[in-house]
Enzyme design. Sequence first.
Site, PDB file in Angstrom:
ATOM      1  N   LYS A   1       0.327  -1.485   0.216  1.00  0.00           N
ATOM      2  CA  LYS A   1       0.012  -0.093  -0.089  1.00  0.00           C
ATOM      3  C   LYS A   1       1.319   1.172   0.241  1.00  0.00           C
ATOM      4  O   LYS A   1       2.104   1.125   0.701  1.00  0.00           O
ATOM      5  CB  LYS A   1      -1.271   0.235   1.418  1.00  0.00           C
ATOM      6  CG  LYS A   1      -1.871   1.421   1.888  1.00  0.00           C
ATOM      7  CD  LYS A   1      -1.085   1.403   2.747  1.00  0.00           C
ATOM      8  CE  LYS A   1      -1.303   3.645   3.198  1.00  0.00           C
ATOM      9  NZ  LYS A   1       0.090   4.403   4.174  1.00  0.00           N
ATOM     10  N   HIS A   2       0.655   2.594  -0.750  1.00  0.00           N
ATOM     11  CA  HIS A   2       1.365   3.526  -1.014  1.00  0.00           C
ATOM     12  C   HIS A   2      -0.157   4.773  -0.243  1.00  0.00           C
ATOM     13  O   HIS A   2      -0.591   4.569  -0.520  1.00  0.00           O
ATOM     14  CB  HIS A   2       1.885   3.925  -1.693  1.00  0.00           C
ATOM     15  CG  HIS A   2       2.561   5.112  -1.774  1.00  0.00           C
ATOM     16  ND1 HIS A   2       4.039   5.254  -1.631  1.00  0.00           N
ATOM     17  CD2 HIS A   2       2.255   6.290  -1.956  1.00  0.00           C
ATOM     18  CE1 HIS A   2       4.171   6.741  -1.559  1.00  0.00           C
ATOM     19  NE2 HIS A   2       3.072   7.174  -2.285  1.00  0.00           N
ATOM     20  N   SER A   3       0.610   5.954   0.473  1.00  0.00           N
ATOM     21  CA  SER A   3      -0.306   6.712   0.797  1.00  0.00           C
ATOM     22  C   SER A   3       0.554   8.042   0.371  1.00  0.00           C
ATOM     23  O   SER A   3       1.923   8.423   0.697  1.00  0.00           O
ATOM     24  CB  SER A   3      -0.571   6.673   2.827  1.00  0.00           C
ATOM     25  OG  SER A   3      -0.975   8.517   2.530  1.00  0.00           O
TER      26      SER A   3
END
Length: 435
Positions: free
Chosen positions: A81-83
């Site tokens: 996941k990347h934010s």
Amino acid sequence: MSEARRIIADLREGRGLAPADAVWIARGLADGAVDDAQAGAFAMAVLLCGLDGAGRVALTEAMRDSGAVLSWDLPGPVVDKHSTGGVGDSVSLLLAPALAACGAYVPMISGRGLGHTGGTLDKMEAIPGYRTDIDRDTLERVLREAGCAIIGATADIAPADRRLYAIRDVTATVESIDLITASILSKKLAAGLGALVLDVKCGSGAFMSTEAEARALAEALVETANGAGCRTAALVTDMNSPLGRTAGNAVEVAEIIALLTDPQDCPLLDVTISLGAKALLLAELEGNPAAAANKIRAAITSGRAAEHFTRMVRALGGPPDLLERPDRHLRIAPAAPLPKLRHRFVRAIDTRRLGELVVRMGGGRLRSGDRVNHAVGLSHLPRVGDDLNAAPTPLIHAADPAETEHFAREWAACYETTPGPVPAKRLIIGEIPGS
């Protein structure tokens, strides 16, 4: 005409970026054959003239392949996941072990704080003994033991991006969606992922302040990642309030430990479940959205995510009893109450300013070489729509008690209140499904 000059001229004249030219540029950025002037001109040409979808994929793949690209032989899908960054956003610390508890393997290569946003590595390094700089063999061992590892990138991951990132900062080309996309994805895809879920923030505490900007970036990221062979989807989420109730490093770890050991419904948990469900669908660990969301929730509420978090912390050098005795291990500065705000309900928050306050307190970096004080921060933070009469008193954890009054006044200036109720903003603003 040199290759660099020809490639820059093609971009300038709107002829785009061919895959072979992207490879040449990325290799030259990594080994120095492209000098700083050429790198700056390349970045400016991309900013002003843009890339089409094929050009973005070509640049992303070339930057990914400029260094080591990991591959895995694990008994389950490799997911991450990347934010795009925000305030009080510690989703990664909750999501990685939850995905591991559902059968995924999560090599979460993360970054440090950038500007007003908190850094996942800074948060993990608030845990005594926790190591974020490990080699490839150690990473695979930890993944097999714990199912997840939150670590930093090694020097051989996407070196072309490291060079171009620094150039963009001094050439006013940071805002290019094409370059942002290639930068984010070249590092993530170098981790050998089969699936990726993205959280693109929107609002007063986000780099993309408007919904249109956030959606444009999310669409570029999803289209490019899928074009590069990684199943990817994105959510656009609200950052007009801090996501969690804390902002800092040790205080955010403490908040996540509380959620892992005694889960309560809250925005932080809601976003984690939404992103986790997307990841399970992309990784084909579930085929139904409702079942995927229930599976992530159950992983957290059953305590299985907590078990994977403990295994990860222990395997990377942290205390094995962190979840049982967080007060013993986490160094948090003494708390002082923040002033009472003028009216009863929170109408708006300058969330960027709130994050910048934590940085000035020592919880982030004003310059790249600054040391981070993991002990400082804010807790019991109100969100837009909150009834302050029904909420706990917000607290400040300052390094020096003499600074508390000054920082407290700054905190109060971040909030706009009103006597009457205010509807809470939508947490999930939109989604970009994967192909």
